[in-house]
Design a protein around this motif. Structure first.
Motif, short mmCIF file in Angstrom:
data_model
loop_
_atom_site.label_atom_id
_atom_site.label_comp_id
_atom_site.label_asym_id
_atom_site.label_seq_id
_atom_site.Cartn_x
_atom_site.Cartn_y
_atom_site.Cartn_z
N ILE A 28 0.39 7.00 -12.98
CA ILE A 28 1.57 6.26 -12.66
C ILE A 28 1.87 4.77 -12.79
CG2 ILE A 28 2.08 8.21 -10.95
CD1 ILE A 28 1.20 5.95 -8.89
N GLU A 29 2.84 4.34 -13.06
CA GLU A 29 3.00 2.98 -13.05
C GLU A 29 3.96 2.50 -11.81
OE1 GLU A 29 3.85 0.10 -16.53
OE2 GLU A 29 5.62 0.75 -15.84
N LEU A 30 3.29 1.54 -10.84
CA LEU A 30 4.12 1.03 -9.85
C LEU A 30 4.50 -0.34 -10.14
CD1 LEU A 30 1.32 2.38 -7.46
CD2 LEU A 30 3.79 3.18 -7.53
N ASP A 31 5.68 -0.56 -9.75
CA ASP A 31 6.41 -1.99 -9.77
C ASP A 31 6.02 -2.63 -8.65
OD1 ASP A 31 7.80 -4.12 -10.55
OD2 ASP A 31 9.77 -2.92 -10.10
N LEU A 32 5.14 -3.61 -8.70
CA LEU A 32 4.72 -4.40 -7.42
C LEU A 32 4.64 -5.87 -7.91
CD1 LEU A 32 1.53 -2.31 -6.91
CD2 LEU A 32 3.58 -2.24 -5.76
N PRO A 33 5.88 -6.51 -7.91
CA PRO A 33 5.74 -7.79 -8.25
C PRO A 33 5.36 -8.77 -7.30
CG PRO A 33 8.07 -6.94 -7.78
CD PRO A 33 7.28 -5.92 -7.80
N GLU A 34 5.14 -8.48 -6.08
CA GLU A 34 4.67 -9.09 -4.62
C GLU A 34 3.41 -8.68 -4.22
OE1 GLU A 34 7.88 -10.07 -1.65
OE2 GLU A 34 9.23 -9.25 -3.45
N GLY A 35 2.70 -7.81 -5.20
CA GLY A 35 1.60 -7.30 -4.57
C GLY A 35 1.92 -6.03 -3.68
N LEU A 36 1.08 -5.70 -2.86
CA LEU A 36 1.10 -4.49 -1.91
C LEU A 36 1.80 -5.15 -0.84
CD1 LEU A 36 -2.46 -2.83 -2.02
CD2 LEU A 36 -0.29 -2.39 -3.33
N ILE A 37 2.94 -4.58 -0.15
CA ILE A 37 3.77 -5.02 0.95
C ILE A 37 4.20 -3.81 1.69
CG2 ILE A 37 4.71 -7.08 -0.44
CD1 ILE A 37 7.31 -5.18 -0.83
N ASP A 38 4.64 -4.09 2.92
CA ASP A 38 4.89 -3.19 3.79
C ASP A 38 3.70 -2.23 4.14
OD1 ASP A 38 6.60 -1.85 5.72
OD2 ASP A 38 7.71 -0.78 4.29
N LEU A 39 2.46 -2.48 4.14
CA LEU A 39 1.40 -1.66 4.53
C LEU A 39 1.67 -1.18 5.90
CD1 LEU A 39 -1.16 -4.16 2.93
CD2 LEU A 39 -0.38 -1.95 2.11
N ARG A 40 1.21 -0.06 6.16
CA ARG A 40 0.99 0.68 7.45
C ARG A 40 0.00 1.92 7.33
NH1 ARG A 40 7.22 2.95 7.45
NH2 ARG A 40 7.45 2.24 5.30
N ARG A 41 0.06 2.41 8.65
CA ARG A 41 -0.76 3.52 8.71
C ARG A 41 0.25 4.51 9.26
NH1 ARG A 41 -6.22 3.35 8.05
NH2 ARG A 41 -7.46 1.58 8.52
N CYS A 42 0.54 5.56 8.43
CA CYS A 42 1.58 6.88 8.72
C CYS A 42 1.20 7.42 9.67
CB CYS A 42 1.71 7.60 7.38
SG CYS A 42 2.88 9.01 7.80
N ASP A 43 1.56 8.05 10.77
CA ASP A 43 1.31 8.80 11.94
C ASP A 43 1.47 10.34 11.76
OD1 ASP A 43 4.05 8.89 12.29
OD2 ASP A 43 3.89 8.18 14.39
N CYS A 44 1.62 10.54 10.58
CA CYS A 44 1.82 12.28 10.41
C CYS A 44 0.30 12.88 10.45
CB CYS A 44 2.58 12.55 8.94
SG CYS A 44 1.61 12.38 7.49
N SER A 45 0.39 14.15 10.62
CA SER A 45 -0.82 14.73 10.74
C SER A 45 -1.81 14.54 9.69
CB SER A 45 -0.63 16.32 11.12
OG SER A 45 0.10 16.80 10.25
N MET A 46 -1.29 14.50 8.52
CA MET A 46 -1.91 14.82 7.03
C MET A 46 -2.53 13.25 7.03
SD MET A 46 -0.67 16.22 3.66
CE MET A 46 0.58 14.79 3.19
N CYS A 47 -1.73 12.18 7.14
CA CYS A 47 -2.31 10.79 6.89
C CYS A 47 -3.14 10.48 7.97
CB CYS A 47 -1.14 9.84 6.72
SG CYS A 47 0.03 10.08 5.43
N ARG A 48 -2.84 10.46 9.14
CA ARG A 48 -3.99 10.44 10.29
C ARG A 48 -5.27 11.00 10.01
NH1 ARG A 48 -0.36 12.48 14.21
NH2 ARG A 48 -1.59 14.01 14.28
N ARG A 49 -5.66 12.32 9.57
CA ARG A 49 -6.84 12.74 8.94
C ARG A 49 -7.47 11.77 8.07
NH1 ARG A 49 -3.70 17.06 10.70
NH2 ARG A 49 -4.93 18.46 12.17
N ARG A 50 -6.75 11.35 7.35
CA ARG A 50 -7.28 10.42 5.83
C ARG A 50 -7.60 9.23 6.51
NH1 ARG A 50 -3.32 12.51 2.43
NH2 ARG A 50 -2.23 10.72 2.37
#
Length: 113
Positions: A28-50
């Motif tokens: 994939i190619e991601l358009d990231l002109p400002e770098g990584l922004i809006d970082l967070r930890r998702c609270d869904c059961s799948m993301c919490r486990r990772r």
């Protein structure tokens, strides 16, 4: 607090950043002109486990360069978020957000850059 990250583990985040799954079947190619922004930890059961950090990109800020046919989707619970995985290696690639359907999210721990 707003965070803008331009480098992860010595890898500079490019304006048009390319990434692939573990086996290389999906790129994939991601358009990231400002770098990584809006970082967070998702609270869904799948993301919490990772325990992964989730970064945001607009819906038009992601482009599948290779292997779209290898992407499989997974939905659970309310079936609002759409999670994509490589069918060959099982690596999570990205998801359309439940919390903001105008964005895709991607876990930065899973991608080889």
């Amino acid at each position: 607090m707003s965070v803008n990250i331009k480098e992860v583990d010595g890898v500079k985040i490019q304006l048009k950043h390319r990434a692939s799954c573990h086996c290389g079947s999906v790129e994939i190619e991601l358009d990231l002109p400002e770098g990584l922004i809006d970082l967070r930890r998702c609270d869904c059961s799948m993301c919490r486990r990772r325990g992964a950090v989730d970064a945001s990109v607009s819906l038009n800020g992601i482009k599948i360069l290779k292997g779209e046919q290898h992407l499989k989707l997974y939905q659970f619970n309310k079936r609002t978020a759409i999670h994509y995985f490589c069918e060959k290696c099982g690596i999570y690639t990205h998801h359309k957000r439940r919390s903001n359907p105008r964005q895709f999210g991607s876990m930065w721990d899973a991608w080889r850059v």
